[in-house]
Enzyme design. Structure first.
Site, short mmCIF file in Angstrom:
data_model
loop_
_atom_site.label_atom_id
_atom_site.label_comp_id
_atom_site.label_asym_id
_atom_site.label_seq_id
_atom_site.Cartn_x
_atom_site.Cartn_y
_atom_site.Cartn_z
N GLY A 217 2.02 2.85 -8.99
CA GLY A 217 0.70 2.35 -8.60
C GLY A 217 0.30 1.18 -9.49
O GLY A 217 1.08 0.26 -9.73
N GLY A 220 2.62 -0.39 -12.27
CA GLY A 220 3.84 -1.17 -12.01
C GLY A 220 5.00 -0.32 -11.54
O GLY A 220 4.83 0.66 -10.82
N ASP A 247 5.21 0.68 1.28
CA ASP A 247 6.09 0.10 2.31
C ASP A 247 6.27 -1.39 2.08
O ASP A 247 7.37 -1.93 2.28
CB ASP A 247 5.50 0.34 3.70
CG ASP A 247 5.39 1.82 4.03
OD1 ASP A 247 6.25 2.58 3.55
OD2 ASP A 247 4.45 2.20 4.75
N ALA A 277 -1.01 -6.18 -1.26
CA ALA A 277 -1.25 -5.35 -0.06
C ALA A 277 -2.42 -4.38 -0.24
O ALA A 277 -2.91 -3.83 0.74
CB ALA A 277 0.01 -4.58 0.31
N SER A 286 -2.40 -5.76 6.02
CA SER A 286 -2.57 -6.11 4.60
C SER A 286 -1.30 -6.67 3.96
O SER A 286 -1.33 -7.09 2.79
CB SER A 286 -3.00 -4.86 3.82
OG SER A 286 -1.94 -3.95 3.73
O1 RIB Z 1 3.06 4.47 4.33
C1 RIB Z 1 1.94 4.28 5.15
C2 RIB Z 1 2.25 4.76 6.53
O2 RIB Z 1 2.44 6.16 6.48
C3 RIB Z 1 1.14 4.56 7.54
O3 RIB Z 1 1.21 3.31 8.19
C4 RIB Z 1 1.30 5.75 8.47
O4 RIB Z 1 1.69 5.40 9.76
C5 RIB Z 1 2.31 6.67 7.79
O5 RIB Z 1 3.54 6.58 8.36
#
Ligand code: RIB
Length: 306
Positions: A217, A220, A247, A277, A286
């Protein structure tokens, strides 16, 4: 090429002053829907980073599918390998609290129909970067890792969401990306020795010959390879919404490897992108552009060997 094997969801997002406790009702401030799914978010992040990206996944034959894939289409992600199946498009019910933290419940729907047989469509080739998460069936994740190795591609496994059954898969990936909670759970499941997290990460890297990356988070990122440990800071920001930050990290990291960056540079780019993001709401809306990431990198973030 970056090839993502994973989930596509429509996120149904409510913002609340604070997250409710179990059994409690709180009044929300706003509601919106936005494209999401860990696989789709990572695919779009890799594309915004400048990568050429192909997505292996599935959606339903419903209106949610159109909205869920809209930004992937805008981002020129190859969706010719996304199947339309007789199941509802995956959905995620998301609550975002005033401090930017969230809780998420995912209903897989069509994502459950992404099966090992679909991987033939991926056309994996030497040098490809294969990004995997754990929101599609685990046999598909396992087959993706095997397929990547057979094709001499590089595999990156994001261990989200945590699933105890996947512990044996971690050693099959070239790079494992976990958040701190996931890593601590896997460290227990894999009985990794060490007096603290860093020592347990080093134990994993030494035993498997793989690289483990743990995102912390606002603190880092830390990475352990069989040879060394690296740390990279996050940007100092006030988070608005952390959904999709992990992601964004994975997608930018995959694209950076594909572009030939070394581990430290790839981590730095990914960490900056993930911080940015957190400044807007919604997972895919984002994700920063490569220009925004370049600017933030120029503004200066340090990284280094521990
Ligand atoms: O990591 C975030 C994602 O987790 C969201 O976009 C949601 O769809 C879940 O898969």
């Amino acid at each position: 090429m970056v090839i993502v094997i994973g989930s596509i969801n429509l996120d149904l997002i409510a913002t609340v002053g604070r997250l409710p406790k179990p059994g409690e009702t709180v009044l929300g401030d706003s509601f919106r829907s936005a494209p999401g799914g860990k696989g789709a978010n990572q695919a779009l992040a890799a594309a915004r980073a400048g990568g050429k990206v192909r997505m292996i996944g599935a959606v339903g034959k419903d209106g949610f599918a159109i909205e869920a894939t809209a930004l992937l289409r805008d981002g020129k992600v190859d969706l010719s390998t996304v199947a339309e199946v007789h199941a509802p498009t995956g959905t995620a019910l998301i609550l975002v609290g005033g401090d930017g933290e969230n809780v998420i419940a995912v209903v897989p729907g069509a994502n459950a129909a992404v099966l090992p047989g679909d991987l033939a469509k991926a056309h994996l080739a030497k040098g490809d970067i294969v990004l995997l998460q754990q929101e599609v069936p685990l046999e598909t994740v396992g087959a993706g890792l095997e397929g990547a190795r057979a094709a001499k591609a590089v595999s990156v496994l994001n261990t989200a969401p945590y699933l105890a059954e996947t512990a044996p898969l971690l050693a099959q990936a070239d790079y494992v990306i976990a958040n701190e909670t996931e890593f601590d759970l896997y460290a227990g499941a894999l009985k990794l020795d060490g007096e603290n997290r860093e020592a347990r990460m080093q134990a994993f890297a030494t035993q498997t010959g793989r690289t483990i990356i743990v995102t912390l988070g606002g603190d880092g990122v830390i990475a352990a390879t069989p040879e060394e440990t690296l740390t990279v800071p996050a940007l100092k920001i006030e988070p608005v919404d952390t959904v999709g930050a992990g992601d964004t990290f994975c997608g930018y990291f995959g694209a950076a490897l594909e572009a030939g960056h070394d581990l430290e540079a790839a981590l730095r780019r990914a960490a900056v992108a993930a911080s940015l993001a957190c400044l807007k709401s919604g997972a895919q809306p984002s994700i920063p552009t490569v220009d925004e990431v370049e600017q933030a990198l120029k503004a200066g973030t340090a990284g280094g060997r521990a």
